[in-house]
Each structure stands twice: as C-alpha cells, then as structure tokens.
Motif scaffolding. Sequence first.
Motif, PDB file in Angstrom:
ATOM      1  N   GLN A  63       0.801  -1.228   0.000  1.00 51.88           N
ATOM      2  CA  GLN A  63       0.000   0.000   0.000  1.00 51.88           C
ATOM      3  C   GLN A  63       0.834   1.279   0.000  1.00 51.88           C
ATOM      4  O   GLN A  63       0.297   2.356  -0.271  1.00 51.88           O
ATOM      5  CB  GLN A  63      -0.909   0.026   1.243  1.00 51.88           C
ATOM      6  N   VAL A  64       2.116   1.192   0.297  1.00 58.33           N
ATOM      7  CA  VAL A  64       2.906   2.403   0.496  1.00 58.33           C
ATOM      8  C   VAL A  64       2.948   3.317  -0.728  1.00 58.33           C
ATOM      9  O   VAL A  64       2.750   4.538  -0.591  1.00 58.33           O
ATOM     10  CB  VAL A  64       4.330   2.055   0.973  1.00 58.33           C
ATOM     11  N   PRO A  65       3.186   2.831  -1.947  1.00 59.01           N
ATOM     12  CA  PRO A  65       3.274   3.781  -3.072  1.00 59.01           C
ATOM     13  C   PRO A  65       2.030   4.643  -3.238  1.00 59.01           C
ATOM     14  O   PRO A  65       2.137   5.868  -3.406  1.00 59.01           O
ATOM     15  CB  PRO A  65       3.499   2.864  -4.279  1.00 59.01           C
ATOM     16  N   ALA A  66       0.852   4.035  -3.164  1.00 62.15           N
ATOM     17  CA  ALA A  66      -0.373   4.819  -3.329  1.00 62.15           C
ATOM     18  C   ALA A  66      -0.598   5.755  -2.154  1.00 62.15           C
ATOM     19  O   ALA A  66      -1.006   6.905  -2.333  1.00 62.15           O
ATOM     20  CB  ALA A  66      -1.575   3.878  -3.496  1.00 62.15           C
ATOM     21  N   LEU A  67      -0.326   5.289  -0.946  1.00 64.54           N
ATOM     22  CA  LEU A  67      -0.544   6.133   0.230  1.00 64.54           C
ATOM     23  C   LEU A  67       0.454   7.287   0.282  1.00 64.54           C
ATOM     24  O   LEU A  67       0.101   8.413   0.658  1.00 64.54           O
ATOM     25  CB  LEU A  67      -0.429   5.291   1.501  1.00 64.54           C
ATOM     26  N   VAL A  97     -13.486  -7.797   3.567  1.00 64.97           N
ATOM     27  CA  VAL A  97     -12.698  -8.067   2.358  1.00 64.97           C
ATOM     28  C   VAL A  97     -12.813  -9.542   2.033  1.00 64.97           C
ATOM     29  O   VAL A  97     -12.435 -10.403   2.840  1.00 64.97           O
ATOM     30  CB  VAL A  97     -11.228  -7.660   2.573  1.00 64.97           C
ATOM     31  N   GLY A  98     -13.319  -9.848   0.859  1.00 69.61           N
ATOM     32  CA  GLY A  98     -13.496 -11.228   0.457  1.00 69.61           C
ATOM     33  C   GLY A  98     -12.183 -11.905   0.112  1.00 69.61           C
ATOM     34  O   GLY A  98     -11.199 -11.256  -0.272  1.00 69.61           O
ATOM     35  N   ALA A  99     -12.159 -13.228   0.252  1.00 65.03           N
ATOM     36  CA  ALA A  99     -10.986 -14.038  -0.098  1.00 65.03           C
ATOM     37  C   ALA A  99      -9.723 -13.526   0.577  1.00 65.03           C
ATOM     38  O   ALA A  99      -8.673 -13.360  -0.050  1.00 65.03           O
ATOM     39  CB  ALA A  99     -10.793 -14.088  -1.615  1.00 65.03           C
ATOM     40  N   ALA A 100      -9.828 -13.261   1.876  1.00 56.36           N
ATOM     41  CA  ALA A 100      -8.674 -12.776   2.635  1.00 56.36           C
ATOM     42  C   ALA A 100      -8.686 -13.392   4.017  1.00 56.36           C
ATOM     43  O   ALA A 100      -9.729 -13.458   4.673  1.00 56.36           O
ATOM     44  CB  ALA A 100      -8.700 -11.254   2.746  1.00 56.36           C
ATOM     45  N   ALA A 101      -7.518 -13.829   4.467  1.00 54.03           N
ATOM     46  CA  ALA A 101      -7.353 -14.303   5.843  1.00 54.03           C
ATOM     47  C   ALA A 101      -6.813 -13.148   6.692  1.00 54.03           C
ATOM     48  O   ALA A 101      -7.265 -12.022   6.546  1.00 54.03           O
ATOM     49  CB  ALA A 101      -6.455 -15.533   5.876  1.00 54.03           C
ATOM     50  N   LEU A 108      -3.720 -11.479   7.099  1.00 55.33           N
ATOM     51  CA  LEU A 108      -2.969 -10.375   6.485  1.00 55.33           C
ATOM     52  C   LEU A 108      -3.695  -9.927   5.223  1.00 55.33           C
ATOM     53  O   LEU A 108      -3.229 -10.090   4.092  1.00 55.33           O
ATOM     54  CB  LEU A 108      -1.529 -10.786   6.184  1.00 55.33           C
ATOM     55  N   ALA A 109      -4.861  -9.335   5.436  1.00 61.86           N
ATOM     56  CA  ALA A 109      -5.732  -8.968   4.316  1.00 61.86           C
ATOM     57  C   ALA A 109      -5.070  -7.947   3.401  1.00 61.86           C
ATOM     58  O   ALA A 109      -5.306  -7.953   2.184  1.00 61.86           O
ATOM     59  CB  ALA A 109      -7.050  -8.417   4.842  1.00 61.86           C
ATOM     60  N   ASN A 110      -4.229  -7.070   3.946  1.00 66.87           N
ATOM     61  CA  ASN A 110      -3.601  -6.061   3.094  1.00 66.87           C
ATOM     62  C   ASN A 110      -2.583  -6.672   2.138  1.00 66.87           C
ATOM     63  O   ASN A 110      -2.285  -6.108   1.079  1.00 66.87           O
ATOM     64  CB  ASN A 110      -2.910  -4.991   3.948  1.00 66.87           C
ATOM     65  N   VAL A 111      -2.049  -7.837   2.490  1.00 66.14           N
ATOM     66  CA  VAL A 111      -1.098  -8.533   1.615  1.00 66.14           C
ATOM     67  C   VAL A 111      -1.846  -9.403   0.611  1.00 66.14           C
ATOM     68  O   VAL A 111      -1.511  -9.428  -0.580  1.00 66.14           O
ATOM     69  CB  VAL A 111      -0.124  -9.388   2.451  1.00 66.14           C
ATOM     70  N   GLU A 112      -2.868 -10.082   1.078  1.00 65.36           N
ATOM     71  CA  GLU A 112      -3.600 -11.005   0.209  1.00 65.36           C
ATOM     72  C   GLU A 112      -4.496 -10.280  -0.793  1.00 65.36           C
ATOM     73  O   GLU A 112      -4.648 -10.728  -1.934  1.00 65.36           O
ATOM     74  CB  GLU A 112      -4.433 -11.959   1.064  1.00 65.36           C
ATOM     75  N   GLN A 135      -7.946  -4.107  -2.805  1.00 67.78           N
ATOM     76  CA  GLN A 135      -9.150  -3.836  -2.026  1.00 67.78           C
ATOM     77  C   GLN A 135      -8.817  -3.011  -0.790  1.00 67.78           C
ATOM     78  O   GLN A 135      -9.517  -2.043  -0.458  1.00 67.78           O
ATOM     79  CB  GLN A 135      -9.817  -5.144  -1.595  1.00 67.78           C
ATOM     80  N   VAL A 136      -7.760  -3.380  -0.094  1.00 65.35           N
ATOM     81  CA  VAL A 136      -7.390  -2.656   1.117  1.00 65.35           C
ATOM     82  C   VAL A 136      -6.895  -1.259   0.787  1.00 65.35           C
ATOM     83  O   VAL A 136      -7.229  -0.280   1.476  1.00 65.35           O
ATOM     84  CB  VAL A 136      -6.352  -3.456   1.921  1.00 65.35           C
ATOM     85  N   ARG A 137      -6.110  -1.125  -0.263  1.00 63.59           N
ATOM     86  CA  ARG A 137      -5.658   0.212  -0.682  1.00 63.59           C
ATOM     87  C   ARG A 137      -6.849   1.124  -0.936  1.00 63.59           C
ATOM     88  O   ARG A 137      -6.886   2.278  -0.477  1.00 63.59           O
ATOM     89  CB  ARG A 137      -4.801   0.105  -1.943  1.00 63.59           C
ATOM     90  N   ARG A 138      -7.834   0.606  -1.649  1.00 68.39           N
ATOM     91  CA  ARG A 138      -9.013   1.422  -1.971  1.00 68.39           C
ATOM     92  C   ARG A 138      -9.774   1.823  -0.706  1.00 68.39           C
ATOM     93  O   ARG A 138     -10.186   2.978  -0.550  1.00 68.39           O
ATOM     94  CB  ARG A 138      -9.928   0.647  -2.920  1.00 68.39           C
ATOM     95  N   LEU A 139      -9.940   0.891   0.218  1.00 68.39           N
ATOM     96  CA  LEU A 139     -10.643   1.202   1.461  1.00 68.39           C
ATOM     97  C   LEU A 139      -9.902   2.254   2.280  1.00 68.39           C
ATOM     98  O   LEU A 139     -10.515   3.172   2.852  1.00 68.39           O
ATOM     99  CB  LEU A 139     -10.825  -0.073   2.291  1.00 68.39           C
ATOM    100  N   LEU A 140      -8.591   2.131   2.355  1.00 72.99           N
ATOM    101  CA  LEU A 140      -7.796   3.104   3.094  1.00 72.99           C
ATOM    102  C   LEU A 140      -7.936   4.500   2.496  1.00 72.99           C
ATOM    103  O   LEU A 140      -8.196   5.478   3.212  1.00 72.99           O
ATOM    104  CB  LEU A 140      -6.327   2.691   3.102  1.00 72.99           C
ATOM    105  N   LEU A 141      -7.780   4.611   1.191  1.00 71.54           N
ATOM    106  CA  LEU A 141      -7.829   5.922   0.549  1.00 71.54           C
ATOM    107  C   LEU A 141      -9.219   6.534   0.664  1.00 71.54           C
ATOM    108  O   LEU A 141      -9.360   7.744   0.878  1.00 71.54           O
ATOM    109  CB  LEU A 141      -7.402   5.809  -0.915  1.00 71.54           C
ATOM    110  N   GLN A 142     -10.239   5.722   0.524  1.00 69.28           N
ATOM    111  CA  GLN A 142     -11.591   6.254   0.637  1.00 69.28           C
ATOM    112  C   GLN A 142     -11.865   6.798   2.031  1.00 69.28           C
ATOM    113  O   GLN A 142     -12.420   7.882   2.193  1.00 69.28           O
ATOM    114  CB  GLN A 142     -12.612   5.164   0.289  1.00 69.28           C
TER     115      GLN A 142
END
Length: 262
Positions: free
Chosen positions: A34-38, A229-233, A235-239, A243-250
């Motif tokens: 997520q770092v580049p986008a954030l 977040v679907g299909a994630a255990a 470490l959802a931000n890695v898997e 999806q996680v990047r979008r949620l964070l930015l929003q």
Amino acid sequence: MTSLLHLAVDGPHDAPPLLLGSSLGTAAAMWEPQVPALAARFRVIRYDHLGHGRSAVPSGPYTIDQLGRELLRTLDDLDVPSVHYAGLSLGGMVGMWLAAHAPDRVRRMVLLCTSASLGPPGQWHHRAATVRASGLPAIADAVVARWFTPAFATARPDVVAAHRAMLTATPPDGYAACCEAIAAMDLRPDLGRITAPTLVVAGADDPATPVEHAREIVGGIPRARLAVVGAAAHLANVEQPEQVRRLLLQHLHEDPVTDERQ
C-alpha cells in the motif's frame, strides 16, 4: 530521539501524516503493497512494535498501554500533533488504545483484522513460553497458515515465504512479550471513548480475528463502519492489496468540512 521504535517514512514531509501499525510477528515491510499509493497523498510513517523488526527489545512482558505510550513518545519526538492511523492485528489494538486515551492525536482511523479482546489468555501465555524455549520456527507454520488462505498460499508461495521469514526474524523475547500484552488486553470498555471516524476492516476468511470481532468493535465505537474483504485471511492487506488500498484511501480522504482536524 527518545523513542525506542524504528520508523520508515515515505511521502512528502508536508503531507498529512499517516501512521501504520503492523501485525504481531511482522515489521514495517508488511505495508509495502500500500505504500506507493498512500505516499502519493500522505506522509506515511511505518513503525515496528517494541520487540519487533529493528525496534528495541526491552524486557517483557509488555502491555498494550506500554506499546501505546511508546507510540505517543514517537509522535512527540517527530513533533507530529495528530495523525491518521491504520493498524492491522496488534497494530489495530494499539490504535484503539491510542484513539481512546489520546483522542486529540488521532484524526481518522482504520482498524484491520483485529480484536478488542482476544482470549483465552492461556493460549497466549503458552505461545510466549514456546517461543522463548524453542524460537519462532516452532510456531511459524501454524501462524503463517492463519495469515493467508490456502488458495493464496498455493498461488503465491513466494509471498508466503517472505512473510514467514519476517516472522522468524522477529526477536523471540519481543514476540513473546507482545503475546503477553495481548493476553492481558481488554479494550472493550475503551471503545466508547473513541471519537475518530473509524472504519473496521475484516478478512472474510480470517481464522485469527474472525468477522465477529470486527462487528464487536463497530458496535462499541460511535459511528464506526464495517467493511469485509473477500478471499482474505489475517494479512488482508497482503492477500488483497488493491481492495485494502481502496478502502484506506476512501476512508482517509481529506475532507475539511466533515473533519475539522484534517
């Protein structure tokens, strides 16, 4: 600086600061997807918990209060009055403490794959004792199996191996001391004191902190929202990095009309 925490800082110095807290057994590198986008919008400050990564390893056991106060000391050293905060697992636990006990320091918050109370305590004391006696390799396979879904582990063995290496590189005493912090933790009475606009993110397939734990947090924090977040255990931000990047930015989007502390 007086803080014992190691930091990695990305993005413009004059951008709004965003503090990122990682999972038990990982380090700042966990957030690299997520770092580049954030960093295009924020001054991204990643930290290693006490006893993790390149941070100091004081004698344990630790407490969530201790981990949170060390984070406040870091913000003071950086001369940062307030931050956005996102934390996963242990990082989320520390974030809840921070937002409840120093509400003026947290603008907006995202809590990912975490819990306000993660018992029973005995399992954490047993894990701490195992790690002190035999090291992180003794628990690594069981822990990593909870971090990723089987499908992801099959498709991306390189990513799984990199995070297993991060886990086994964690100082055993520091990992064990953080296990003891989780064993003693009960943040549920503090949730109602949190005033920061909060998004709680759960992994749909997370066996470590199931969705029910996220719902409990949402129920305790005024006006908190839930995203699954679907299909994630764990470490959802890695898997599911996009999806996680979008949620964070929003959620962290600057809006001075609705959030004057921006």
